[in-house]
Design an enzyme around this catalytic site. Structure first.
Site, PDB file in Angstrom:
ATOM      1  CD  GLU A 173      -6.890 -11.618   2.914  1.00  0.00           C
ATOM      2  OE1 GLU A 173      -6.604 -10.650   2.184  1.00  0.00           O
ATOM      3  OE2 GLU A 173      -6.781 -11.605   4.150  1.00  0.00           O
ATOM      4  CG  ASP A 207      -4.675 -11.274   7.615  1.00  0.00           C
ATOM      5  OD1 ASP A 207      -5.560 -11.800   6.920  1.00  0.00           O
ATOM      6  OD2 ASP A 207      -4.493 -10.035   7.680  1.00  0.00           O
ATOM      7  CD  GLU A 214      -7.928  -8.263  -0.564  1.00  0.00           C
ATOM      8  OE1 GLU A 214      -6.991  -7.775  -1.233  1.00  0.00           O
ATOM      9  OE2 GLU A 214      -7.818  -8.574   0.628  1.00  0.00           O
ATOM     10  CG  HIS A 265      -1.721  -1.038   1.607  1.00  0.00           C
ATOM     11  ND1 HIS A 265      -1.259  -2.183   2.185  1.00  0.00           N
ATOM     12  CD2 HIS A 265      -3.059  -1.189   1.481  1.00  0.00           C
ATOM     13  CE1 HIS A 265      -2.288  -3.004   2.395  1.00  0.00           C
ATOM     14  NE2 HIS A 265      -3.376  -2.427   1.974  1.00  0.00           N
ATOM     15  CG  HIS A 317     -10.808 -11.132   3.219  1.00  0.00           C
ATOM     16  ND1 HIS A 317     -10.424 -10.125   2.363  1.00  0.00           N
ATOM     17  CD2 HIS A 317     -10.091 -10.948   4.343  1.00  0.00           C
ATOM     18  CE1 HIS A 317      -9.514  -9.373   2.951  1.00  0.00           C
ATOM     19  NE2 HIS A 317      -9.285  -9.865   4.157  1.00  0.00           N
ATOM     20  CG  ASP A 349      -3.162  -9.792   3.120  1.00  0.00           C
ATOM     21  OD1 ASP A 349      -2.553  -9.385   4.128  1.00  0.00           O
ATOM     22  OD2 ASP A 349      -4.167  -9.231   2.652  1.00  0.00           O
ATOM     23  CG  ASP A 402      -8.661 -10.730   8.032  1.00  0.00           C
ATOM     24  OD1 ASP A 402      -8.469 -11.876   7.613  1.00  0.00           O
ATOM     25  OD2 ASP A 402      -8.393  -9.701   7.380  1.00  0.00           O
ATOM     26  CG  ASP A 443       1.674  -0.855   3.367  1.00  0.00           C
ATOM     27  OD1 ASP A 443       0.865  -0.459   4.202  1.00  0.00           O
ATOM     28  OD2 ASP A 443       1.452  -1.752   2.530  1.00  0.00           O
TER      29      ASP A 443
END
Ligand code: XUL
Ligand code: CO
Length: 436
Positions: free
Chosen positions: A268, A309, A232, A101, A271, A339, A307, A104
């Site tokens: 994802e 991850d 997404e 991003h 998700h 991710d 989430d 980031d």
């Protein structure tokens, strides 16, 4: 130049029996599986935000991670070290891509102009690192959910000044993604949704989001960005409800706002879990609609409603994913982007490297298993055979759309027993297990 991670060795394939925690047991980049090498099938990517910025914080605790830049205080210098670190780690792990991003990789600013200036400097550095290292950009995106201005969403904010700022931010993010040769650009809604319907004009918010994405698509074309645009899905978190709920909801949205020709999906695993679907369901839906673009490869915890991850280590899940991806003819310009973040107690650099190795090995095994299922042919053959009735007789007429309700009633009125063939679920589940 001094290495950021001098203690991380080059990670190479050593086979299933190795005891070396810095080696691959299954990911053998040049091994052919079907008609392509593992590297060509899997197209791994490192997520900058987790692997460089993740510190192990949670709502109850501060940073645990120990990283080489911990004692550096100048934020621009930290940004430079981390970007170099990302190129080093991806190269040592033979991960061909990364994703980021805008915010980031470089500090935000008081104004968009100031933020853009910081970003430009780091983009310049990134371009020179691309000359030194093989790592390339899978996708860029804009962080439209972190700053307080985005508390009510970006394109769906009730405040038009926020909508305008977000447009400016995405414009710049598209430009730098093009400049860095990005293969794709991702839109993730972040806070495009609501906390309560009591204060929300959903019709206006959806129309604004449709307009925003149309402008983004038009601008990408205007500047000659030839990568794939991706959106997404995620049903919730950070907000209570997000409009991009799942693949099917996005499919409807893309159709309403005239975006089906230009946007595909970045799907994802975690998700899907939050949406109450398996990842195979999400990939399958996208595949049959021709909108499967790329994958954020991680895994959730089915006992937790958030989430998490986690790095993907569930072989059953990666096998089902690779099955859909192979039937899709691959990911094309997309990839498998980790991710994923290491757990809070996994605070060392070694943990970070070994997490990526675990993910890569699990997908390599998933690929081998899925390819086995397809080459064997029984499973896809069963599905094809299950619908064979649509090839002749009344089934053919239905397929040809050459019948009406009246015709079908006439056909059915005097038929006695209709007993469909067994679905054979348990047999098929054990059939899949043979390939794991
Ligand atoms: C958040 C998430 C994002 C997107 C990019 O859950 O997945 O990191 O992948 O914005
Ligand atoms: Co994601």
């Amino acid at each position: 130049m001094k290495q950021v991670f001098p203690d991380v060795p080059d990670v190479r394939f050593e086979g299933p029996d190795t005891k070396n925690p810095f080696a691959f047991r299954y990911y053998d980049a040049n091994r052919k599986v079907g008609d392509k090498t593992m590297a060509e099938h899997l197209r791994f990517s490192m997520a900058y935000w987790h692997s460089m910025n993740g510190g192990g914080t949670d709502p109850f605790g501060t940073v645990t991670a120990v990283r080489p830049w911990d004692s550096v205080t100048d934020p621009m210098e930290v940004a430079r070290i981390k970007m170099r670190g990302l190129f080093e780690l991806t190269t040592k792990l033979t991960i061909p891509y990364f994703c980021f991003h805008d915010r980031d990789v470089a500090p935000d600013g008081e104004t968009l102009r100031e933020a853009n200036r910081n970003l430009d400097e780091i983009v310049g550095l990134t371009k020179s690192l691309m000359e030194e290292f093989p790592t390339r950009l899978l996708w860029g995106t804009a962080r439209l959910f972190f700053h307080p201005r985005y508390m009510n969403g970006a394109a769906t904010s009730p405040d038009p000044t926020v909508f305008a700022y977000a447009a400016g931010q995405v414009k710049k993010a598209l430009e730098v993604t093009k400049e860095l040769g990005g293969t794709n650009y991702v839109f993730w809604g972040g806070r495009e949704g609501y906390e309560t319907i009591l204060n929300t004009d959903m019709g206006r918010e959806l129309d604004n989001m449709g307009f925003f994405l149309n402008m983004a698509r038009d601008y990408a074309k205007e500047i000659g960005f030839d990568g794939q645009l991706l959106i997404e899905p995620k049903p919730m978190e950070p907000t209570k409800h997000q409009y991009d709920t799942d693949t099917a909801a996005i499919w409807g949205f893309l159709q309403e706002y005239g975006l089906t020709d230009d946007l595909k999906l970045n799907i994802e695993t975690n998700h899907a879990t939050l949406a109450g679907h398996t990842i195979q369901h999400e990939l399958h839906f996208a595949r049959v609609k021709g909108i499967l673009g790329s994958v954020d490869a991680n895994q959730g915890d089915t006992l937790l409603g958030w989430d998490t991850d986690q790095f993907p280590t569930d072989l059953y899940v990666t096998s089902s994913m690779m099955y859909e991806i192979l039937l899709n003819g691959g990911l094309h310009s997309g990839g498998l982007n980790f991710d994923a973040k290491v757990r809070r107690p996994s605070y060392t650099v070694d943990d970070l490297v070994q997490a990526h190795i675990a993910g890569m090995d699990t997908f390599a095994r998933g690929l081998i298993a899925a390819n086995g299922m397809i080459e064997d042919g029984e499973l896809p053959g069963f599905v094809a055979d299950r619908y064979r009735g649509y090839q002749d007789g009344i089934g053919k007429q239905i397929s040809d759309r050459s019948v009406t309700f009246t015709d079908l009633e006439a056909w059915a009125l005097d038929k006695k027993v209709m007993h469909p063939a067994s679905g054979r679920q348990e047999y098929l589940e054990s059939l899949v297990n043979r390939f794991l």
